[in-house]
Scaffold this active site. Structure first.
Site, mmCIF file in Angstrom:
data_model
loop_
_atom_site.group_PDB
_atom_site.id
_atom_site.type_symbol
_atom_site.label_atom_id
_atom_site.label_comp_id
_atom_site.label_asym_id
_atom_site.label_seq_id
_atom_site.Cartn_x
_atom_site.Cartn_y
_atom_site.Cartn_z
ATOM 1 N NE ARG A 207 -2.680 -0.185 3.330
ATOM 2 C CZ ARG A 207 -3.422 -0.073 4.403
ATOM 3 N NH1 ARG A 207 -4.519 -0.770 4.509
ATOM 4 N NH2 ARG A 207 -3.089 0.735 5.381
ATOM 5 C CG ASP A 208 3.609 4.397 1.447
ATOM 6 O OD1 ASP A 208 3.445 5.101 0.427
ATOM 7 O OD2 ASP A 208 4.146 4.817 2.481
ATOM 8 C CB VAL A 209 5.234 0.113 -3.623
ATOM 9 C CG1 VAL A 209 6.515 -0.208 -4.375
ATOM 10 C CG2 VAL A 209 4.640 -1.141 -3.024
#
Length: 101
Positions: free
Chosen positions: A77-79
């Protein structure tokens, strides 16, 4: 406790945690070369190294999205490049699993 189960060459290992009162801390292994973010706009990395890093990061994400056995799927969710750490051999390691900011 769930994050301790995930072991892969392209994931940063969770070493421990603190959950006392308002203190919530995750302790991960140290990666010698820091994050990919600091190298993207420089000429430090060759194209071969960049490709190797991309493949390593993809392998780490694939492991999280399709874990073996009975482990649950983890969507990062936060690459971003700041969450791809590089060890002393320039191997990519995905960090900050499931902890969007």
């Amino acid at each position: 406790m769930m994050l301790f189960r995930y072991r892969h060459n392209n994931l940063v290992y969770l070493l421990g945690f603190c959950d006392e009162g308002d203190e919530k801390i995750l302790v991960y292994e140290y990666e010698f070369n820091g994050s990919l973010e600091r190298y993207l706009s420089s000429n430090t990395l060759t194209w071969a190294q960049r490709l190797k890093i991309c493949i390593g990061a993809a392998r780490g994400l694939e492991y999280l999205h399709n874990p073996p056995g009975t482990q649950h799927t983890v969507l990062h969710r936060d690459v971003k490049s700041a969450h791809v750490l590089l060890d002393q051999f320039w191997e990519a390691k995905i960090a900050d699993l499931g902890c969007p900011k």
